[in-house]
Design a protein around this motif. Structure first.
Motif, PDB file in Angstrom:
ATOM      1  N   ARG A 239      11.108   5.135  68.172  1.00 15.53           N
ATOM      2  CA  ARG A 239      10.112   4.159  68.614  1.00 15.53           C
ATOM      3  C   ARG A 239      10.601   2.724  68.726  1.00 15.53           C
ATOM      4  N   HIS A 240      11.442   2.286  67.837  1.00 14.84           N
ATOM      5  CA  HIS A 240      11.853   0.876  67.839  1.00 14.84           C
ATOM      6  C   HIS A 240      12.786   0.608  69.017  1.00 14.84           C
ATOM      7  N   PRO A 241      12.624  -0.522  69.701  1.00 17.85           N
ATOM      8  CA  PRO A 241      13.484  -0.813  70.864  1.00 17.85           C
ATOM      9  C   PRO A 241      14.979  -0.774  70.550  1.00 17.85           C
ATOM     10  N   ALA A 242      15.362  -1.128  69.332  1.00 20.71           N
ATOM     11  CA  ALA A 242      16.783  -1.115  68.964  1.00 20.71           C
ATOM     12  C   ALA A 242      17.342   0.299  68.874  1.00 20.71           C
ATOM     13  N   GLU A 243      16.455   1.300  68.652  1.00 17.65           N
ATOM     14  CA  GLU A 243      16.900   2.700  68.550  1.00 17.65           C
ATOM     15  C   GLU A 243      16.339   3.566  69.669  1.00 17.65           C
ATOM     16  N   ALA A 244      15.734   2.968  70.684  1.00 19.64           N
ATOM     17  CA  ALA A 244      15.075   3.746  71.743  1.00 19.64           C
ATOM     18  C   ALA A 244      16.047   4.635  72.517  1.00 19.64           C
ATOM     19  N   HIS A 245      17.326   4.325  72.461  1.00 16.64           N
ATOM     20  CA  HIS A 245      18.327   5.158  73.142  1.00 16.64           C
ATOM     21  C   HIS A 245      18.663   6.411  72.327  1.00 16.64           C
ATOM     22  N   LEU A 246      18.184   6.485  71.089  1.00 18.92           N
ATOM     23  CA  LEU A 246      18.415   7.634  70.220  1.00 18.92           C
ATOM     24  C   LEU A 246      17.184   8.534  70.207  1.00 18.92           C
ATOM     25  N   THR A 247      17.417   9.798  69.917  1.00 13.64           N
ATOM     26  CA  THR A 247      16.304  10.747  69.833  1.00 13.64           C
ATOM     27  C   THR A 247      16.055  11.132  68.374  1.00 13.64           C
ATOM     28  N   LEU A 248      14.938  11.791  68.180  1.00 14.55           N
ATOM     29  CA  LEU A 248      14.614  12.303  66.851  1.00 14.55           C
ATOM     30  C   LEU A 248      15.718  13.236  66.367  1.00 14.55           C
ATOM     31  N   ARG A 249      16.311  13.993  67.274  1.00 13.19           N
ATOM     32  CA  ARG A 249      17.409  14.903  66.925  1.00 13.19           C
ATOM     33  C   ARG A 249      18.550  14.142  66.249  1.00 13.19           C
ATOM     34  N   SER A 250      18.888  12.961  66.755  1.00 15.36           N
ATOM     35  CA  SER A 250      20.000  12.196  66.171  1.00 15.36           C
ATOM     36  C   SER A 250      19.668  11.764  64.742  1.00 15.36           C
ATOM     37  N   LEU A 251      18.420  11.420  64.494  1.00 17.49           N
ATOM     38  CA  LEU A 251      18.013  11.057  63.136  1.00 17.49           C
ATOM     39  C   LEU A 251      18.095  12.260  62.202  1.00 17.49           C
ATOM     40  N   ILE A 252      17.593  13.396  62.662  1.00 15.85           N
ATOM     41  CA  ILE A 252      17.616  14.615  61.844  1.00 15.85           C
ATOM     42  C   ILE A 252      19.056  15.070  61.628  1.00 15.85           C
ATOM     43  N   ASP A 253      19.882  15.020  62.685  1.00 16.72           N
ATOM     44  CA  ASP A 253      21.284  15.422  62.552  1.00 16.72           C
ATOM     45  C   ASP A 253      22.037  14.524  61.585  1.00 16.72           C
ATOM     46  N   LEU A 254      21.772  13.237  61.623  1.00  9.83           N
ATOM     47  CA  LEU A 254      22.418  12.306  60.702  1.00  9.83           C
ATOM     48  C   LEU A 254      22.101  12.686  59.264  1.00  9.83           C
ATOM     49  N   SER A 255      20.852  12.972  59.018  1.00  3.54           N
ATOM     50  CA  SER A 255      20.422  13.366  57.676  1.00  3.54           C
ATOM     51  C   SER A 255      21.043  14.698  57.276  1.00  3.54           C
ATOM     52  N   ALA A 256      21.029  15.663  58.187  1.00  4.77           N
ATOM     53  CA  ALA A 256      21.574  16.998  57.894  1.00  4.77           C
ATOM     54  C   ALA A 256      23.082  16.915  57.657  1.00  4.77           C
ATOM     55  N   ASN A 257      23.780  16.118  58.457  1.00  8.55           N
ATOM     56  CA  ASN A 257      25.229  15.972  58.280  1.00  8.55           C
ATOM     57  C   ASN A 257      25.549  15.341  56.935  1.00  8.55           C
ATOM     58  N   HIS A 258      24.756  14.365  56.537  1.00  7.54           N
ATOM     59  CA  HIS A 258      24.976  13.726  55.242  1.00  7.54           C
ATOM     60  C   HIS A 258      24.744  14.715  54.103  1.00  7.54           C
ATOM     61  N   GLU A 259      23.669  15.488  54.196  1.00  7.77           N
ATOM     62  CA  GLU A 259      23.372  16.461  53.145  1.00  7.77           C
ATOM     63  C   GLU A 259      24.454  17.536  53.069  1.00  7.77           C
ATOM     64  N   ALA A 260      24.944  17.995  54.227  1.00 13.01           N
ATOM     65  CA  ALA A 260      26.013  19.002  54.239  1.00 13.01           C
ATOM     66  C   ALA A 260      27.297  18.424  53.647  1.00 13.01           C
ATOM     67  N   ALA A 261      27.614  17.182  54.002  1.00 18.28           N
ATOM     68  CA  ALA A 261      28.823  16.544  53.472  1.00 18.28           C
ATOM     69  C   ALA A 261      28.702  16.345  51.960  1.00 18.28           C
ATOM     70  N   SER A 262      27.517  15.961  51.501  1.00 19.22           N
ATOM     71  CA  SER A 262      27.313  15.777  50.062  1.00 19.22           C
ATOM     72  C   SER A 262      27.456  17.097  49.320  1.00 19.22           C
ATOM     73  N   ALA A 263      26.911  18.160  49.890  1.00 17.51           N
ATOM     74  CA  ALA A 263      27.018  19.479  49.256  1.00 17.51           C
ATOM     75  C   ALA A 263      28.472  19.922  49.199  1.00 17.51           C
ATOM     76  N   ALA A 264      29.202  19.712  50.285  1.00 17.84           N
ATOM     77  CA  ALA A 264      30.616  20.091  50.311  1.00 17.84           C
ATOM     78  C   ALA A 264      31.407  19.272  49.292  1.00 17.84           C
ATOM     79  N   GLN A 265      31.096  18.002  49.186  1.00 17.34           N
ATOM     80  CA  GLN A 265      31.779  17.142  48.230  1.00 17.34           C
ATOM     81  C   GLN A 265      31.489  17.600  46.798  1.00 17.34           C
TER      82      GLN A 265
END
Length: 114
Positions: free
Chosen positions: A76-102
């Motif tokens: 929604r925010h103009p600064a992130e309007a070029h990003l999709t909800l998928r990118s937000l969810i993927d960022l979170s999922a990638n972080h959680e996967a990396a934390s679990a692996a660590q």
């Protein structure tokens, strides 16, 4: 964390709820609230916001809700309007996967003291 530290956070309630639903689309409202450390009433309001904005669709199956996210919706925010909800969810999922692996690497390299 004292009172001063609670004035702001990096993730909003909306982001926390989205992240939790992405991980478990069949989660109960009570579970979402517990995972997000929010009240059920706040989660209910957030879900209504997300549904009204088109990010989330809920379908009643028996006595439960099943949630579907529209991952191609732009943020929604103009600064992130070029990003999709998928990118937000993927960022979170990638972080959680990396934390679990660590954590797994740390646990496997830990040596019991003799």
């Amino acid at each position: 964390m004292d009172h001063q530290d609670r004035r702001w956070t990096f993730l909003t309630s909306h982001a926390r709820v989205l992240r939790t639903i992405a991980a478990d689309p069949d989660a109960r409202l009570r579970t979402i609230a517990a995972v997000c450390h929010l009240t059920e009433r706040v989660v209910q309001a957030v879900i209504a916001d997300l549904e009204q904005a088109g990010y989330l669709h809920r379908q009643r199956i028996g006595r439960r809700n099943q949630y579907t996210l529209d991952l191609d919706q732009p943020l929604r925010h103009p600064a992130e309007a070029h990003l999709t909800l998928r990118s937000l969810i993927d960022l979170s999922a990638n972080h959680e996967a990396a934390s679990a692996a660590q954590r797994r690497r740390a646990e496997s390299s830990w040596q019991r003291p003799e």
